[in-house]
Structure formats: C-alpha cells, structure tokens
Motif scaffolding. Structure first.
Motif, PDB file in Angstrom:
ATOM      1  N   ARG B 167      -1.070  32.010  19.642  1.00 31.11           N
ATOM      2  CA  ARG B 167      -0.059  30.947  19.623  1.00 31.11           C
ATOM      3  C   ARG B 167       1.022  31.371  18.649  1.00 31.11           C
ATOM      4  NH1 ARG B 167       2.474  27.313  21.317  1.00 31.11           N
ATOM      5  NH2 ARG B 167       2.546  25.116  20.756  1.00 31.11           N
ATOM      6  N   LEU B 168       2.283  31.062  18.922  1.00 33.41           N
ATOM      7  CA  LEU B 168       3.360  31.395  17.981  1.00 33.41           C
ATOM      8  C   LEU B 168       3.076  30.726  16.642  1.00 33.41           C
ATOM      9  CD1 LEU B 168       6.786  31.284  19.802  1.00 33.41           C
ATOM     10  CD2 LEU B 168       4.985  32.990  19.848  1.00 33.41           C
ATOM     11  N   ALA B 169       3.420  31.400  15.532  1.00 32.60           N
ATOM     12  CA  ALA B 169       3.216  30.822  14.203  1.00 32.60           C
ATOM     13  C   ALA B 169       4.159  29.651  13.984  1.00 32.60           C
ATOM     14  CB  ALA B 169       3.460  31.894  13.152  1.00 32.60           C
ATOM     15  N   HIS B 170       3.646  28.596  13.375  1.00 32.92           N
ATOM     16  CA  HIS B 170       4.502  27.492  12.957  1.00 32.92           C
ATOM     17  C   HIS B 170       4.697  27.604  11.460  1.00 32.92           C
ATOM     18  CE1 HIS B 170       4.276  25.901  16.837  1.00 32.92           C
ATOM     19  NE2 HIS B 170       3.063  25.366  16.762  1.00 32.92           N
ATOM     20  N   GLY B 171       5.802  27.133  10.955  1.00 34.56           N
ATOM     21  CA  GLY B 171       6.011  27.189   9.514  1.00 34.56           C
ATOM     22  C   GLY B 171       7.448  26.878   9.161  1.00 34.56           C
ATOM     23  N   VAL B 172       7.789  27.168   7.915  1.00 38.50           N
ATOM     24  CA  VAL B 172       9.149  26.919   7.439  1.00 38.50           C
ATOM     25  C   VAL B 172      10.094  27.903   8.125  1.00 38.50           C
ATOM     26  CG1 VAL B 172      10.579  26.860   5.387  1.00 38.50           C
ATOM     27  CG2 VAL B 172       8.169  26.244   5.222  1.00 38.50           C
ATOM     28  N   PRO B 173      11.180  27.422   8.749  1.00 39.86           N
ATOM     29  CA  PRO B 173      12.119  28.338   9.410  1.00 39.86           C
ATOM     30  C   PRO B 173      12.806  29.229   8.378  1.00 39.86           C
ATOM     31  CG  PRO B 173      12.632  26.028   9.916  1.00 39.86           C
ATOM     32  CD  PRO B 173      11.608  26.031   8.836  1.00 39.86           C
ATOM     33  N   LEU B 174      13.117  30.449   8.769  1.00 39.13           N
ATOM     34  CA  LEU B 174      13.859  31.340   7.873  1.00 39.13           C
ATOM     35  C   LEU B 174      15.197  30.707   7.549  1.00 39.13           C
ATOM     36  CD1 LEU B 174      13.296  34.913   9.301  1.00 39.13           C
ATOM     37  CD2 LEU B 174      12.028  33.643   7.579  1.00 39.13           C
ATOM     38  N   GLY B 175      15.597  30.796   6.254  1.00 33.12           N
ATOM     39  CA  GLY B 175      16.883  30.236   5.874  1.00 33.12           C
ATOM     40  C   GLY B 175      16.821  28.725   5.679  1.00 33.12           C
ATOM     41  N   GLY B 176      15.659  28.120   5.978  1.00 28.94           N
ATOM     42  CA  GLY B 176      15.543  26.678   5.789  1.00 28.94           C
ATOM     43  C   GLY B 176      15.246  26.355   4.337  1.00 28.94           C
ATOM     44  N   GLY B 184       5.440  17.430   8.667  1.00 25.13           N
ATOM     45  CA  GLY B 184       4.421  18.069   9.498  1.00 25.13           C
ATOM     46  C   GLY B 184       4.509  19.581   9.394  1.00 25.13           C
ATOM     47  N   THR B 185       5.759  20.097   9.507  1.00 14.84           N
ATOM     48  CA  THR B 185       5.958  21.545   9.442  1.00 14.84           C
ATOM     49  C   THR B 185       5.528  22.076   8.075  1.00 14.84           C
ATOM     50  OG1 THR B 185       7.818  21.347  10.950  1.00 14.84           O
ATOM     51  CG2 THR B 185       7.678  23.375   9.671  1.00 14.84           C
ATOM     52  N   LEU B 186       5.915  21.334   7.019  1.00 17.13           N
ATOM     53  CA  LEU B 186       5.613  21.777   5.662  1.00 17.13           C
ATOM     54  C   LEU B 186       4.102  21.805   5.438  1.00 17.13           C
ATOM     55  CD1 LEU B 186       6.865  22.750   3.108  1.00 17.13           C
ATOM     56  CD2 LEU B 186       7.133  20.399   2.329  1.00 17.13           C
ATOM     57  N   ALA B 187       3.415  20.739   5.884  1.00 17.37           N
ATOM     58  CA  ALA B 187       1.960  20.685   5.733  1.00 17.37           C
ATOM     59  C   ALA B 187       1.320  21.857   6.460  1.00 17.37           C
ATOM     60  CB  ALA B 187       1.430  19.366   6.290  1.00 17.37           C
ATOM     61  N   HIS B 188       1.836  22.127   7.665  1.00 23.64           N
ATOM     62  CA  HIS B 188       1.304  23.226   8.466  1.00 23.64           C
ATOM     63  C   HIS B 188       1.529  24.562   7.760  1.00 23.64           C
ATOM     64  CE1 HIS B 188      -0.005  24.185  12.647  1.00 23.64           C
ATOM     65  NE2 HIS B 188       0.279  25.391  12.191  1.00 23.64           N
ATOM     66  N   ALA B 189       2.719  24.751   7.232  1.00 23.31           N
ATOM     67  CA  ALA B 189       3.068  26.006   6.566  1.00 23.31           C
ATOM     68  C   ALA B 189       2.233  26.174   5.300  1.00 23.31           C
ATOM     69  CB  ALA B 189       4.556  26.022   6.228  1.00 23.31           C
ATOM     70  N   PHE B 190       1.988  25.060   4.603  1.00 24.65           N
ATOM     71  CA  PHE B 190       1.226  25.105   3.355  1.00 24.65           C
ATOM     72  C   PHE B 190      -0.223  25.482   3.647  1.00 24.65           C
ATOM     73  CE2 PHE B 190      -0.698  23.533  -0.520  1.00 24.65           C
ATOM     74  CZ  PHE B 190       0.235  23.902  -1.474  1.00 24.65           C
ATOM     75  N   GLY B 191      -0.765  24.801   4.664  1.00 21.71           N
ATOM     76  CA  GLY B 191      -2.150  25.088   5.036  1.00 21.71           C
ATOM     77  C   GLY B 191      -2.325  26.503   5.560  1.00 21.71           C
ATOM     78  N   GLY B 192      -1.295  27.011   6.207  1.00 22.51           N
ATOM     79  CA  GLY B 192      -1.407  28.328   6.817  1.00 22.51           C
ATOM     80  C   GLY B 192      -0.856  29.435   5.949  1.00 22.51           C
ATOM     81  N   ARG B 193      -0.792  29.195   4.631  1.00 22.86           N
ATOM     82  CA  ARG B 193      -0.206  30.209   3.728  1.00 22.86           C
ATOM     83  C   ARG B 193      -1.043  31.489   3.765  1.00 22.86           C
ATOM     84  NH1 ARG B 193      -2.955  26.458   1.104  1.00 22.86           N
ATOM     85  NH2 ARG B 193      -4.454  27.016  -0.540  1.00 22.86           N
ATOM     86  N   SER B 194      -0.378  32.615   3.503  1.00 19.40           N
ATOM     87  CA  SER B 194      -1.098  33.895   3.533  1.00 19.40           C
ATOM     88  C   SER B 194      -0.911  34.608   2.195  1.00 19.40           C
ATOM     89  CB  SER B 194      -0.583  34.758   4.683  1.00 19.40           C
ATOM     90  OG  SER B 194       0.806  34.953   4.552  1.00 19.40           O
ATOM     91  N   ASP B 195      -1.870  35.483   1.860  1.00 24.28           N
ATOM     92  CA  ASP B 195      -1.780  36.232   0.608  1.00 24.28           C
ATOM     93  C   ASP B 195      -0.580  37.166   0.646  1.00 24.28           C
ATOM     94  OD1 ASP B 195      -4.012  35.096  -0.501  1.00 24.28           O
ATOM     95  OD2 ASP B 195      -5.371  36.503   0.519  1.00 24.28           O
TER      96      ASP B 195
END
Lengths: 197, 197
Positions: B167-176, B184-195
């Motif tokens: 599935r395409l990654a969801h998260g904070v848009p570049l430049g946003g 919703g997007t922020l929660a998703h991006a936070f939960g899906g953070r990577s090292d």
C-alpha cells in the motif's frame, strides 16, 4: 495515455475557464458516463458553429437573418436598448417587461484591447438612429469603468441624432443590506434619493 | 434566443460541473472568439467517443486493443499497481519511476451506489493474479473511506492468489508543515515513524 485521448483533452481546453486538469476530468467523464451526451454535443457544436451568425439588425447570435426579437411584429421599434452581450439581453428579457428592441454591442469600448467604435458596430447603430424611428436609446452597459465610458459615448451618439439617451438606475439592490453595499453604490444611491409619495 | 443556440447551451451541460450560466458563457465564447477551436473540438469529440474503448488488460482508456503501457515490452509484468482512475495512473506515471504495469479500477467499491467487485472488473483482476506472473500488487487507491475499503478487498484478493499486497505510504506530505497537517495523517505518520539511519 492514448494519443486520441490527449488530443481530446487538448481540444477541450478551448472552452473558457478550462485548464489541463478540468479538461482531463471532462474527457474521462464523457468517456466513462456520457458517451451519448458527448456525441450529441459534438453534433450540436458542428451545426451551431457553422450556422449561427449575427442578426443583421441587432448583432445578436442567430441562425436566421433576423433574430426572433427583431423579426417579431409585436416589439416596439421606438425604444432601442443597447447591451454589451447576448447574456445581458437575456437577463433584461427575463427580468423586465421591456417590449422594445435591442442592439448588442458584443463588447465594450476598450482602446487598449483594440476595441473601438467599429468593433462594436457603432456605425451600424448610428445608421439605425439616423433612420428616425428610434426615439429613446436605453443604455444598459455594465456599471464598470469601460461600461461607463461606452455609455457616455453612446449617449453622445444618441444626442447627435436627436434621440433621447437613458441609463439604467444605479442604487442599493433589492434585498441588499446597507452595511454590505459597496461605498460607490451607496454614495450613488444616497445622492440619487427620491421623494417618497 | 435562437433555438440552435439554446440547443448548443443545453448540450454543453453534459460536461461535469457545467450549469446553465457556464454553458451560456461557453457557447458565447465559442461563437464569439473560438469558432475554429470549437469545430476542432466537435470533430475530436466525435472521433474520440467513437474510437476510444478500454484496454483489454488494464481497463485504461485507449483507442487500441492494448494501451501503450500494457503493449510496451520494457515494463515489468511482475509488479501490478491498482489505481482508481486513469488520472491517478497518470499522476503516478509522472511522479515516480515505476516501471511495472497498472490495473485501472475505474471507480471504488461503493455498495450504496451499486458499485461492487464486478463493476471494478475484479474478476478480471483475479484472473490476472491467478496467472502467476504478478508477484506484488501495489494498491494505490485513494486514502478515503471507500478507497480504504477497496484496498482491504484488493489485499485479500491478492493473498488468495499468493501475491504480496502493498500500500502507498501515508504520512506528512513533503514541504508540509506539521501544524497544518490534519490529525489523522499526523497520527498515522507518528505511529509509522522509522529509525533514522
């Protein structure tokens, strides 16, 4: 993407206010859900653009030599109303009980854009006024800078031919609230106040 | 108003987002300034609506049996990307270096509107997955409620045929900016953070 589709999208951009994205959306919509309507549109466009010309008398769009209003025997030829566009004529026709005829300028004086008296067919209008049948020229150009300039020019033209020029009333729109009316309109309405009966 | 003009205005309303006023403006614009472009549009509409069908493999619009991408020898047939519409495919094609092929759903699951698996050609997709050539199904439906539901359905379908769904990654848009990103997007991006490397 198929070349034919790209060409269709490109040709849709000829419509006013339609850019790349909207043209795409239109093309996909037609292909997806409106093939019949799209074909009807194609036919109508072909026929209409070939057959619709200008009314010989009022310059409105029509497929006949005279438009329905100019050809009508029940319209009063003493009153002539000058408007900028066919949509303005339509608006007046729908809102008022006006029974005179029209002259459609198809634009407004705008020397910077190369639109002068000739482009608006004012020689034709002058000839019409010279015939002597018209007694009142109702000037219904838009209340913009260019529309006002055009109105003054038309008023002068009318007076030269002994025709009485008149102008639509400006003021507070019905149903409008004073506090939301722009200053220019309010000043105009205030200056032009009339006695109550 | 001339009947032909009224008919033209009426047929322009078949375009999406075009009401009475816009159709009028378009008709006047074409008659006034774009007769040539309008005639080209009429021709293109006629030809395109007659000739453009769906690609036998990916359901994209094309005037040939296979679209350019499906017909291309240089695309990787192991990766299949499912999108809702041809414009989504175009967006991916323009933004990414994806070299696989596509499957265009031409919609999303929406039982209330009568759009089920059959309307999206999912039987055709299942047959394709069953062939065994595809190893990854990249699901690029829109991140809406219906798009997500469609994505879950597609993932299930892929697993049934031993194909890996992604599935395409969801998260904070570049430049946003974080403060303007929806919750919703922020929660998703936070939960899906990577090292970080």
């Amino acid at each position: 993407m198929s070349t034919l589709l790209e060409q269709l999208i490109e040709s849709l951009r000829v419509l006013p206010g339609v850019g790349q994205k909207t043209a795409q959306r239109m093309a996909y919509h037609l292909l997806d859900r409106e093939r019949e309507g799209g074909k009807r549109l194609a036919e109508m466009l072909g026929v209409a653009l070939d057959s619709i010309g200008h009314c010989r008398q009022c310059r409105d769009f029509t497929e006949t030599e005279l438009c329905a209003i100019c050809a009508s025997a029940s319209r009063d030829r003493h009153q002539l109303c000058a408007v900028e566009s066919p949509s303005d004529r339509l608006a007046i026709e729908q809102a008022t009980g006006y029974r005179g005829v029209y002259f459609i300028l198809q634009g407004r004086l705008s020397p910077l854009d190369g639109i002068g008296p000739r482009e608006l067919g004012l020689d034709q209008l002058a000839a019409r006024l010279a015939e002597g049948e018209v007694t009142e020229l109702i000037i219904a150009t838009n209340p913009t800078v260019e529309g006002e300039a055009t109105a003054h020019y038309l008023a002068q033209l009318a007076r030269q031919h002994g025709v009485r020029p008149s102008r639509l009333a400006h003021g507070v729109p019905l149903g409008g609230e004073l506090e939301y009316v722009d200053r220019g309109t309010l000043a105009h309405a205030f200056g032009g106040r009339s006695d109550m009966p």
